[in-house]
Design a protein around this motif. Sequence first.
Motif, mmCIF file in Angstrom:
data_model
loop_
_atom_site.group_PDB
_atom_site.id
_atom_site.type_symbol
_atom_site.label_atom_id
_atom_site.label_comp_id
_atom_site.label_asym_id
_atom_site.label_seq_id
_atom_site.Cartn_x
_atom_site.Cartn_y
_atom_site.Cartn_z
ATOM 1 N N ASP A 27 0.810 -1.228 0.000
ATOM 2 C CA ASP A 27 0.000 0.000 0.000
ATOM 3 C C ASP A 27 0.842 1.277 0.000
ATOM 4 O O ASP A 27 0.306 2.388 0.057
ATOM 5 C CB ASP A 27 -0.931 0.024 1.224
ATOM 6 C CG ASP A 27 -2.081 -0.954 1.088
ATOM 7 O OD1 ASP A 27 -2.412 -1.309 -0.061
ATOM 8 O OD2 ASP A 27 -2.644 -1.362 2.130
ATOM 9 N N CYS A 28 2.178 1.126 -0.038
ATOM 10 C CA CYS A 28 3.053 2.301 0.022
ATOM 11 C C CYS A 28 2.781 3.286 -1.115
ATOM 12 O O CYS A 28 2.638 4.495 -0.878
ATOM 13 C CB CYS A 28 4.522 1.878 -0.005
ATOM 14 S SG CYS A 28 5.123 1.197 1.568
ATOM 15 N N ASP A 29 2.695 2.768 -2.341
ATOM 16 C CA ASP A 29 2.470 3.657 -3.487
ATOM 17 C C ASP A 29 1.118 4.352 -3.389
ATOM 18 O O ASP A 29 0.997 5.553 -3.672
ATOM 19 C CB ASP A 29 2.549 2.868 -4.800
ATOM 20 C CG ASP A 29 3.984 2.542 -5.189
ATOM 21 O OD1 ASP A 29 4.899 3.107 -4.547
ATOM 22 O OD2 ASP A 29 4.185 1.737 -6.107
ATOM 23 N N LYS A 30 0.096 3.597 -2.974
ATOM 24 C CA LYS A 30 -1.245 4.181 -2.814
ATOM 25 C C LYS A 30 -1.227 5.309 -1.778
ATOM 26 O O LYS A 30 -1.780 6.391 -1.990
ATOM 27 C CB LYS A 30 -2.227 3.086 -2.395
ATOM 28 C CG LYS A 30 -3.643 3.593 -2.117
ATOM 29 C CD LYS A 30 -4.529 2.456 -1.617
ATOM 30 C CE LYS A 30 -5.915 2.969 -1.241
ATOM 31 N NZ LYS A 30 -6.770 1.885 -0.688
ATOM 32 N N ILE B 224 10.527 5.948 2.920
ATOM 33 C CA ILE B 224 9.570 5.490 1.903
ATOM 34 C C ILE B 224 9.176 6.647 0.983
ATOM 35 O O ILE B 224 9.120 6.501 -0.243
ATOM 36 C CB ILE B 224 8.318 4.897 2.591
ATOM 37 C CG1 ILE B 224 8.683 3.632 3.362
ATOM 38 C CG2 ILE B 224 7.233 4.601 1.561
ATOM 39 C CD1 ILE B 224 7.564 3.108 4.246
ATOM 40 N N ALA B 225 8.914 7.822 1.577
ATOM 41 C CA ALA B 225 8.517 8.987 0.787
ATOM 42 C C ALA B 225 9.644 9.438 -0.125
ATOM 43 O O ALA B 225 9.414 9.784 -1.294
ATOM 44 C CB ALA B 225 8.104 10.126 1.724
ATOM 45 N N ALA B 226 10.879 9.427 0.376
ATOM 46 C CA ALA B 226 12.026 9.849 -0.438
ATOM 47 C C ALA B 226 12.224 8.915 -1.629
ATOM 48 O O ALA B 226 12.492 9.365 -2.749
ATOM 49 C CB ALA B 226 13.284 9.884 0.434
ATOM 50 N N LYS B 227 12.081 7.609 -1.381
ATOM 51 C CA LYS B 227 12.220 6.629 -2.463
ATOM 52 C C LYS B 227 11.141 6.850 -3.511
ATOM 53 O O LYS B 227 11.400 6.797 -4.721
ATOM 54 C CB LYS B 227 12.130 5.212 -1.888
ATOM 55 C CG LYS B 227 12.302 4.112 -2.922
ATOM 56 C CD LYS B 227 12.228 2.732 -2.275
ATOM 57 C CE LYS B 227 12.380 1.636 -3.328
ATOM 58 N NZ LYS B 227 12.271 0.274 -2.725
ATOM 59 N N TRP B 228 9.896 7.120 -3.069
ATOM 60 C CA TRP B 228 8.786 7.349 -3.995
ATOM 61 C C TRP B 228 9.027 8.614 -4.825
ATOM 62 O O TRP B 228 8.719 8.650 -6.022
ATOM 63 C CB TRP B 228 7.485 7.474 -3.208
ATOM 64 C CG TRP B 228 6.244 7.482 -4.057
ATOM 65 C CD1 TRP B 228 5.550 6.398 -4.531
ATOM 66 C CD2 TRP B 228 5.556 8.645 -4.550
ATOM 67 N NE1 TRP B 228 4.474 6.802 -5.275
ATOM 68 C CE2 TRP B 228 4.453 8.184 -5.305
ATOM 69 C CE3 TRP B 228 5.762 10.011 -4.429
ATOM 70 C CZ2 TRP B 228 3.562 9.046 -5.933
ATOM 71 C CZ3 TRP B 228 4.883 10.874 -5.051
ATOM 72 C CH2 TRP B 228 3.791 10.404 -5.793
ATOM 73 N N LEU B 229 9.621 9.630 -4.221
ATOM 74 C CA LEU B 229 9.906 10.890 -4.919
ATOM 75 C C LEU B 229 11.184 10.825 -5.754
ATOM 76 O O LEU B 229 11.429 11.708 -6.592
ATOM 77 C CB LEU B 229 10.048 12.032 -3.903
ATOM 78 C CG LEU B 229 8.782 12.489 -3.172
ATOM 79 C CD1 LEU B 229 9.150 13.435 -2.031
ATOM 80 C CD2 LEU B 229 7.813 13.166 -4.151
ATOM 81 N N GLY B 230 12.003 9.805 -5.498
ATOM 82 C CA GLY B 230 13.284 9.728 -6.187
ATOM 83 C C GLY B 230 14.285 10.726 -5.625
ATOM 84 O O GLY B 230 15.175 11.203 -6.340
#
Length: 390
Positions: A238-241, A263-269
């Motif tokens: 559910d991380c991406d959601k 997790i947020a940093a990885k999602w933002l790159g």
Amino acid sequence: MNDLCADIGYKSVNHYGEQLCGDHVDVVEQDGSSTVIVLADGMGSGVKASILSTLTSKIISTMVAAGLPLEECVKTIAATLPICSVRGIAYSTFTIIHIIDNHTAELIQYDNPQVIMIRDYAVTDYPKTEMNIEGKKIYRSVIKLKENDVFVAMSDGCPHAGMGVVYNFGWQQEDIASFVETLVSGGYTAKTISTMLVDECFKLYGGEPGDDATSCVVRVRKREPMNILFGPPSDRNDCDKMMNLFFSKAGKHIICGGTTASIAAKWLGKTVNASLSFERSDIPPIAEIEGVDLVTEGVITVNKVLEYARDYLSENRFYEEWSYHRDGASLISRMLFEEATDINFYVGRAVNPAHQNPELPITFSIKMNLVKELSDCLQRMGKRIKVSYF
């Protein structure tokens, strides 16, 4: 419908030697955009005055919110309040500020000091219509609202401050208006303005108020959304959601917790740049992620914010602490208490392995209770709150 809202704050100090305040403020929300605020001042001080003011404010706010005419409200008050055995009258003055659709303010004033209105950061006069209801002289005003309008209602304990000590005739209305005008120019919240005004009265009384003193401030402002991410989701899938929902929302974004930040940093790159300097010994350092407004530690920081929130709703004694410091808890407090009007919580239910250490007083239930109590406090501040769990 416009994008304005009412920021409401009030504070009281008791008559010296009294346990109960003879003034009472009641706020009733009719819907998302209409609010009734009543400040009542009971005759005398102590228990009797407290009963008179509480009954008055509760009855009027409930009846006005229900749409009943003012004449009916005043008649009900006259018939309901107990009669003073000494003076032979049932007496409580009141000020009503009725915010209608965040578009119009209706002011109804009976024997309290005149409401101060500040528009465009300057004290402004406004029209009043005199009415006679049940032998009582009542003033009514209808004002179309503008952004940054401020209304300051008070009990007579405020203009009586300093009488015979600092001033011959007390703190005059025009001097109080000038004092408040300066505070409004500083961009303070309604709660802070009311706190500073009443604190000044307390000083003028020499720390021993000769009357109950109450200030109630209504500040008209634009809605400001804020988003808080606290903890990773219980299901990693559910991380991406969770991130999609969090970052798609308008307004500023706050992330609490080290794992959550990763997790947020990885999602933002992007990368997490942690600070190594402690602003204070009891709050962990903040961090930075490009595209995020604030990144802090989790439970310890949020617990401190909750402590500040509880105080904000009561004595507001810690204002000078969180309003100037640069630690994570102070920064979050300024953003939530002073900036935000609509706050979205995104709360992950994952259990942090680090919190399972029996030596630590942090548990999953404590984390969930933090969110619940903080959101309750913010709601009592007049914020719109939405909590989403993952």
